[in-house]
Write a protein that holds these residues in place. Structure first.
Motif, PDB file in Angstrom:
ATOM      1  N   MET A   1       2.501  -6.940   3.762  1.00  8.60           N
ATOM      2  CA  MET A   1       1.583  -6.184   2.926  1.00  8.60           C
ATOM      3  C   MET A   1       2.194  -4.842   2.502  1.00  8.60           C
ATOM      4  O   MET A   1       1.990  -4.377   1.410  1.00  8.60           O
ATOM      5  CB  MET A   1       0.285  -5.983   3.708  1.00  8.60           C
ATOM      6  N   ARG A   2       2.946  -4.237   3.380  1.00 11.32           N
ATOM      7  CA  ARG A   2       3.506  -2.929   3.126  1.00 11.32           C
ATOM      8  C   ARG A   2       4.573  -2.972   2.033  1.00 11.32           C
ATOM      9  O   ARG A   2       4.633  -2.085   1.174  1.00 11.32           O
ATOM     10  CB  ARG A   2       4.107  -2.408   4.409  1.00 11.32           C
ATOM     11  N   SER A   3       5.445  -3.964   2.032  1.00  9.79           N
ATOM     12  CA  SER A   3       6.477  -4.066   1.008  1.00  9.79           C
ATOM     13  C   SER A   3       5.866  -4.374  -0.351  1.00  9.79           C
ATOM     14  O   SER A   3       6.415  -4.009  -1.389  1.00  9.79           O
ATOM     15  CB  SER A   3       7.505  -5.129   1.392  1.00  9.79           C
ATOM     16  N   SER A   4       4.726  -5.029  -0.377  1.00  9.26           N
ATOM     17  CA  SER A   4       4.020  -5.315  -1.632  1.00  9.26           C
ATOM     18  C   SER A   4       3.526  -4.013  -2.267  1.00  9.26           C
ATOM     19  O   SER A   4       3.634  -3.824  -3.480  1.00  9.26           O
ATOM     20  CB  SER A   4       2.856  -6.258  -1.372  1.00  9.26           C
ATOM     21  N   ASN A   5       2.991  -3.126  -1.446  1.00  3.00           N
ATOM     22  CA  ASN A   5       2.525  -1.828  -1.959  1.00  3.00           C
ATOM     23  C   ASN A   5       3.701  -0.989  -2.466  1.00  3.00           C
ATOM     24  O   ASN A   5       3.593  -0.315  -3.481  1.00  3.00           O
ATOM     25  CB  ASN A   5       1.776  -1.057  -0.869  1.00  3.00           C
ATOM     26  N   LEU A   6       4.807  -1.047  -1.741  1.00  3.11           N
ATOM     27  CA  LEU A   6       6.001  -0.313  -2.150  1.00  3.11           C
ATOM     28  C   LEU A   6       6.519  -0.836  -3.500  1.00  3.11           C
ATOM     29  O   LEU A   6       6.912  -0.055  -4.362  1.00  3.11           O
ATOM     30  CB  LEU A   6       7.087  -0.430  -1.075  1.00  3.11           C
ATOM     31  N   ALA A   7       6.484  -2.131  -3.687  1.00 12.71           N
ATOM     32  CA  ALA A   7       6.923  -2.720  -4.959  1.00 12.71           C
ATOM     33  C   ALA A   7       6.048  -2.232  -6.099  1.00 12.71           C
ATOM     34  O   ALA A   7       6.547  -1.917  -7.194  1.00 12.71           O
ATOM     35  CB  ALA A   7       6.883  -4.246  -4.866  1.00 12.71           C
ATOM     36  N   TRP A   8       4.755  -2.161  -5.899  1.00 15.96           N
ATOM     37  CA  TRP A   8       3.845  -1.674  -6.960  1.00 15.96           C
ATOM     38  C   TRP A   8       4.088  -0.205  -7.280  1.00 15.96           C
ATOM     39  O   TRP A   8       4.016   0.214  -8.434  1.00 15.96           O
ATOM     40  CB  TRP A   8       2.381  -1.897  -6.574  1.00 15.96           C
TER      41      TRP A   8
END
Length: 120
Positions: A1-8
């Motif tokens: 979930m954390r890497s998804s937020n970073l990508a956004w």
């Protein structure tokens, strides 16, 4: 979930930079960058150039004494897409080897004092 937020976040930053770059390119006039400024006054009508063309392509030629910030004089020919207002003061942008690349109308008070004195 954390890497998804970073990508956004990264996508949002890249998108914002791209949008800012596009806005800058739309508002920046490259014909004025690095150009010397001269000031002139419109005295008389411009001569029609290429009269045999449709109205959208007719240009008007002008050549008046023009003055730098320090009062140095030069005669600078340029053309405009319309007849310019009699008595208007213009700031001309001049590049070496290209001549007048852009212009816009200014008030007499916007002209540097040394150049103002030359209009006498």
């Amino acid at each position: 979930m954390r890497s998804s937020n970073l990508a956004w976040v990264v996508i949002a930053i890249i998108g914002g930079c791209a949008l800012l770059g596009l806005i800058t390119l739309q508002t920046l006039n490259f014909n004025r960058l690095g150009a010397d400024a001269y000031y002139t006054k419109i005295e008389g009508a411009g001569a029609k150039v290429n009269e045999d063309m449709p109205d959208d392509y007719i240009r008007y030629a002008y050549e008046f004494p023009s003055y730098k910030d320090d009062g140095e004089v030069a005669k600078l020919p340029f053309t405009a897409a319309k007849q310019l207002r009699e008595g208007a003061y213009l700031k001309l942008y001049v590049k070496e080897g290209k001549g007048v690349t852009s212009y816009h109308e200014v008030s007499f008070d916007d002209i540097p004092e040394a150049a103002q004195k030359r209009f006498g």
